[in-house]
Design a protein around this motif. Structure first.
Motif, PDB file in Angstrom:
ATOM      1  N   GLY A 159     -55.870 -54.568 -21.321  1.00  0.00           N
ATOM      2  CA  GLY A 159     -54.477 -54.774 -21.694  1.00  0.00           C
ATOM      3  C   GLY A 159     -54.043 -56.221 -21.758  1.00  0.00           C
ATOM      4  N   ALA A 160     -54.842 -57.137 -21.198  1.00  0.00           N
ATOM      5  CA  ALA A 160     -54.474 -58.562 -21.224  1.00  0.00           C
ATOM      6  C   ALA A 160     -54.916 -59.191 -22.546  1.00  0.00           C
ATOM      7  N   SER A 161     -54.322 -60.327 -22.874  1.00  0.00           N
ATOM      8  CA  SER A 161     -54.712 -61.080 -24.075  1.00  0.00           C
ATOM      9  C   SER A 161     -54.821 -62.558 -23.736  1.00  0.00           C
ATOM     10  N   GLY A 162     -55.529 -63.272 -24.586  1.00  0.00           N
ATOM     11  CA  GLY A 162     -55.647 -64.713 -24.391  1.00  0.00           C
ATOM     12  C   GLY A 162     -54.291 -65.391 -24.391  1.00  0.00           C
ATOM     13  N   GLN A 163     -53.361 -64.902 -25.213  1.00  0.00           N
ATOM     14  CA  GLN A 163     -52.026 -65.495 -25.254  1.00  0.00           C
ATOM     15  C   GLN A 163     -51.271 -65.225 -23.963  1.00  0.00           C
ATOM     16  N   ASP A 164     -51.447 -64.030 -23.387  1.00  0.00           N
ATOM     17  CA  ASP A 164     -50.845 -63.733 -22.083  1.00  0.00           C
ATOM     18  C   ASP A 164     -51.317 -64.739 -21.042  1.00  0.00           C
ATOM     19  N   ILE A 165     -52.615 -64.966 -21.029  1.00  0.00           N
ATOM     20  CA  ILE A 165     -53.204 -65.886 -20.047  1.00  0.00           C
ATOM     21  C   ILE A 165     -52.689 -67.299 -20.278  1.00  0.00           C
ATOM     22  N   GLN A 166     -52.615 -67.712 -21.545  1.00  0.00           N
ATOM     23  CA  GLN A 166     -52.138 -69.054 -21.848  1.00  0.00           C
ATOM     24  C   GLN A 166     -50.695 -69.238 -21.383  1.00  0.00           C
ATOM     25  N   THR A 167     -49.865 -68.232 -21.591  1.00  0.00           N
ATOM     26  CA  THR A 167     -48.469 -68.289 -21.140  1.00  0.00           C
ATOM     27  C   THR A 167     -48.400 -68.418 -19.622  1.00  0.00           C
ATOM     28  N   MET A 168     -49.236 -67.665 -18.920  1.00  0.00           N
ATOM     29  CA  MET A 168     -49.281 -67.742 -17.458  1.00  0.00           C
ATOM     30  C   MET A 168     -49.691 -69.137 -17.005  1.00  0.00           C
ATOM     31  N   PHE A 169     -50.733 -69.688 -17.637  1.00  0.00           N
ATOM     32  CA  PHE A 169     -51.199 -71.019 -17.254  1.00  0.00           C
ATOM     33  C   PHE A 169     -50.163 -72.091 -17.565  1.00  0.00           C
ATOM     34  N   ASP A 170     -49.455 -71.944 -18.665  1.00  0.00           N
ATOM     35  CA  ASP A 170     -48.415 -72.915 -19.015  1.00  0.00           C
ATOM     36  C   ASP A 170     -47.308 -72.935 -17.960  1.00  0.00           C
ATOM     37  N   ALA A 171     -47.035 -71.785 -17.350  1.00  0.00           N
ATOM     38  CA  ALA A 171     -46.015 -71.722 -16.299  1.00  0.00           C
ATOM     39  C   ALA A 171     -46.526 -72.297 -14.986  1.00  0.00           C
ATOM     40  N   MET A 172     -47.824 -72.208 -14.749  1.00  0.00           N
ATOM     41  CA  MET A 172     -48.391 -72.631 -13.474  1.00  0.00           C
ATOM     42  C   MET A 172     -48.767 -74.115 -13.431  1.00  0.00           C
ATOM     43  N   ARG A 173     -49.292 -74.605 -14.525  1.00  0.00           N
ATOM     44  CA  ARG A 173     -49.902 -75.941 -14.517  1.00  0.00           C
ATOM     45  C   ARG A 173     -48.973 -77.053 -14.023  1.00  0.00           C
ATOM     46  N   PRO A 174     -47.734 -77.195 -14.528  1.00  0.00           N
ATOM     47  CA  PRO A 174     -46.896 -78.333 -14.101  1.00  0.00           C
ATOM     48  C   PRO A 174     -46.649 -78.355 -12.587  1.00  0.00           C
ATOM     49  N   GLN A 346     -55.816 -76.624  -6.154  1.00  0.00           N
ATOM     50  CA  GLN A 346     -56.572 -77.083  -7.323  1.00  0.00           C
ATOM     51  C   GLN A 346     -57.425 -75.993  -7.968  1.00  0.00           C
ATOM     52  N   TYR A 347     -57.629 -74.872  -7.294  1.00  0.00           N
ATOM     53  CA  TYR A 347     -58.543 -73.852  -7.788  1.00  0.00           C
ATOM     54  C   TYR A 347     -58.192 -73.397  -9.206  1.00  0.00           C
ATOM     55  N   ASN A 348     -56.938 -73.088  -9.435  1.00  0.00           N
ATOM     56  CA  ASN A 348     -56.560 -72.569 -10.750  1.00  0.00           C
ATOM     57  C   ASN A 348     -56.709 -73.603 -11.862  1.00  0.00           C
ATOM     58  N   LEU A 349     -56.658 -74.876 -11.521  1.00  0.00           N
ATOM     59  CA  LEU A 349     -56.886 -75.916 -12.527  1.00  0.00           C
ATOM     60  C   LEU A 349     -58.330 -75.873 -13.011  1.00  0.00           C
ATOM     61  N   ARG A 354     -62.102 -73.805 -17.708  1.00  0.00           N
ATOM     62  CA  ARG A 354     -63.117 -72.877 -18.213  1.00  0.00           C
ATOM     63  C   ARG A 354     -62.532 -71.938 -19.261  1.00  0.00           C
ATOM     64  N   PHE A 355     -61.313 -71.484 -19.026  1.00  0.00           N
ATOM     65  CA  PHE A 355     -60.645 -70.614 -19.991  1.00  0.00           C
ATOM     66  C   PHE A 355     -60.518 -71.304 -21.343  1.00  0.00           C
ATOM     67  N   ASP A 356     -60.090 -72.538 -21.335  1.00  0.00           N
ATOM     68  CA  ASP A 356     -59.927 -73.280 -22.585  1.00  0.00           C
ATOM     69  C   ASP A 356     -61.259 -73.423 -23.318  1.00  0.00           C
ATOM     70  N   VAL A 475     -45.574 -65.134 -11.447  1.00  0.00           N
ATOM     71  CA  VAL A 475     -46.288 -66.268 -10.843  1.00  0.00           C
ATOM     72  C   VAL A 475     -45.490 -66.873  -9.692  1.00  0.00           C
ATOM     73  N   GLU A 476     -44.222 -66.527  -9.577  1.00  0.00           N
ATOM     74  CA  GLU A 476     -43.342 -67.195  -8.610  1.00  0.00           C
ATOM     75  C   GLU A 476     -43.788 -67.020  -7.155  1.00  0.00           C
ATOM     76  N   PRO A 477     -44.167 -65.829  -6.702  1.00  0.00           N
ATOM     77  CA  PRO A 477     -44.576 -65.709  -5.296  1.00  0.00           C
ATOM     78  C   PRO A 477     -45.755 -66.612  -4.939  1.00  0.00           C
ATOM     79  N   LEU A 478     -46.738 -66.708  -5.826  1.00  0.00           N
ATOM     80  CA  LEU A 478     -47.888 -67.569  -5.552  1.00  0.00           C
ATOM     81  C   LEU A 478     -47.468 -69.033  -5.476  1.00  0.00           C
ATOM     82  N   LEU A 479     -46.711 -69.493  -6.460  1.00  0.00           N
ATOM     83  CA  LEU A 479     -46.333 -70.904  -6.494  1.00  0.00           C
ATOM     84  C   LEU A 479     -45.428 -71.266  -5.318  1.00  0.00           C
ATOM     85  N   SER A 480     -44.514 -70.387  -4.969  1.00  0.00           N
ATOM     86  CA  SER A 480     -43.628 -70.656  -3.831  1.00  0.00           C
ATOM     87  C   SER A 480     -44.414 -70.707  -2.529  1.00  0.00           C
ATOM     88  N   TYR A 481     -45.364 -69.794  -2.381  1.00  0.00           N
ATOM     89  CA  TYR A 481     -46.232 -69.785  -1.193  1.00  0.00           C
ATOM     90  C   TYR A 481     -47.015 -71.089  -1.084  1.00  0.00           C
TER      91      TYR A 481
END
Length: 492
Positions: A159-174, A346-349, A354-356, A475-481
């Motif tokens: 059910g996931a897509s590359g665009q879904d993942i990209q959107t998630m990463f765009d929210a997390m990276r900054p 740094q793990y998700n970076l 690799r995703f890219d 993504v908010e619970p992870l980033l806030s934690y």
């Protein structure tokens, strides 16, 4: 017997053969004689050919046609959903292609390990080129007019897509980059672990950790491998770890991580054994278990208090000034190349990189001949320093050698899911820290068994998390934690 019963008897043998193939893979990475690689490749190719034939067997289609979906209960409907999904996918892929992928990836494991040991990507490049070509061919057969990368990603995260993942990463990276820069530049820096920690003692404590987190060695075992992994399901679930005498955390947290995977498989409802839903719902949900075991539980202030006392008793020298300092040491950020050794910030970076790259490989925008140069350039841009050797860069992970394109982003999905689960777990278990401080992680893992693990693949991936937490995935619970935890440790 009804058509459903006949189908499930047939499916039981299919699942058993799948487990046998998995066991051969485990053996290849742990105990197989060095020279056995070519024969093992043929063995795995033969099993894959047999499995492929069973998935597209006309009898399966006939049984499915006879079954009245409206009369099925939820469990039976989920079984049919998974059987149809596997059948549809298999019907699109020629049997010889499926067998060729199994053969090529089996051979590639040994060649990758040798190239990694010699820091020689050039030696591995032709093998990887063949695997990328085969997986692109498979993706094209499955996707039709759709996206090739999405076709592969769906195998690991339905059910996931590359665009879904990209959107998630765009929210997390900054926010991740900002937190990384703040911690690495903070005036207060936790101590670095020093000293030598004998491998045998590390393994002894690792076995104790498996028990503390609820891994049942009656139905499992722990061995050593170049790259830690978990294998199997049901009554035979095995894990591996690795040791480094200057870095015992590598061993301990690799062990806890793999125990998270293994407990998921051990705790699936036994009535689902050797059925399509008798396994994890997806690799993202699987990673949610391994990451919450490793990080939110295993690296918590409460559990590191227990681990500090264990290490003080186990090893001949102290490992930090006191339990507070040890907590900072366990969670210390530092520059590094290796994804599996990276801190939570740094793990998700590492995963984003690799995703890219793999998305570009599968789309044809990046050639394998240019992969190492692209990896090194992207790493320097993301992390600010240069790769020093291939084993710290493009050769560090086994995933592409074994054809796992579309797998990497599930690590970050797992982190996001773990963040959601951790919020709900703490709300439900007010005595969590008191139990963790006594080394009782099963107080938390029992909650995860009830809310997530026992269900196997009964539900769709996001449905698993949303049912467990009562909230939508975010993504908010992870980033806030992460921001709260590391602001405290680094006194930001």
């Amino acid at each position: 017997m009804t058509a459903f019963e006949d189908l499930m008897v047939f499916q039981r043998d299919t699942q058993a053969l799948t487990e046998i193939a998995g066991r051969l893979g485990w053996d290849q990475e742990t105990m197989m004689p060095e020279g056995a690689g070519p024969q093992r490749a043929e063995e795995l190719a033969a099993i894959e050919k047999m499995l492929h034939a069973r998935r597209i067997d006309p009898k399966v289609g006939a049984w499915l046609d006879e079954i009245e979906a409206g009369k099925l209960d939820d469990v039976s409907a989920a079984q049919i959903r998974e059987i149809k999904r596997a059948q549809t996918r298999a019907q699109k892929v020629p049997v010889e292609l499926s067998s060729a992928i199994a053969r090529a990836t089996s051979v590639a494991q040994g060649k990758w390990a040798d190239a990694r040991a010699k820091d020689d990507f050039a030696a591995f490049r032709p093998v990887l080129k063949e695997i990328v070509s085969l997986r692109r061919e498979e993706a094209a057969a499955i996707a039709g007019d759709g996206d090739l990368y999405d076709a592969l990603l769906d195998d690991y995260e339905p059910g996931a897509s590359g665009q879904d993942i990209q959107t998630m990463f765009d929210a997390m990276r900054p926010r991740l980059v900002s937190l990384r820069d703040a911690t690495l530049g903070a005036s207060h820096q936790p101590e670095k672990l020093v000293g030598t920690y004998p491998a045998k003692k590390q393994m002894n404590l690792s076995k104790k950790l498996t028990d503390k987190f609820g891994y049942d060695l009656t139905y499992g075992r722990i061995d050593k491998a170049v790259h830690p992994f978990s294998s199997g399901s049901g009554l035979d679930v095995r894990i591996t770890t690795r040791t480094n005498e200057q870095d015992p955390f590598n061993c301990f947290y690799s062990t806890i991580h793999e125990v998270g995977h293994a407990c998921y498989e051990q705790n699936v409802d036994r009535s689902y054994l050797l059925t399509p839903i008798g396994r994890g719902a997806s690799m993202g949900v699987h990673e949610s278990q391994s990451r919450i075991y490793e990080n939110q539980l295993g690296r918590s202030r409460a559990f590191t208090d227990w681990l500090y006392r264990q290490m003080e008793n186990k090893f001949d020298h102290g490992c930090a000034g006191d339990a507070d300092a040890f907590y900072g040491t366990v969670n210390r950020l530092e520059k590094g190349y290796i994804r599996t050794e990276a801190d939570e910030v740094q793990y998700n970076l590492h995963v984003m990189l690799r995703f890219d790259l793999e998305r570009r490989l599968i789309s044809g925008q990046l050639d394998v001949a240019d992969l190492e140069e692209a990896w090194n350039a992207l790493f320097e841009a993301d992390f600010g320093y240069r790769i020093d050797r291939s084993s710290n860069g493009v050769l560090q992970d086994v995933h592409w050698a074994v054809g796992l394109f579309g797998y990497f982003p599930t690590y970050s999905l797992g982190n996001v899911y773990a963040g959601c689960l951790h919020d709900a777990l703490r709300a439900d278990l007010p005595d969590l820290d008191a139990n963790l401080a006594r080394g009782n992680a099963t107080y938390a893992t029992a909650w995860l068994k009830e809310k997530v693990q026992q269900h196997g693949a009964l539900f769709a991936p996001q449905e698993v998390i949303e049912t467990a937490t009562g909230k939508q995935v975010s993504v908010e619970p992870l980033l806030s934690y992460l921001e709260a935890k590391f602001s405290e440790i680094y006194r930001l």
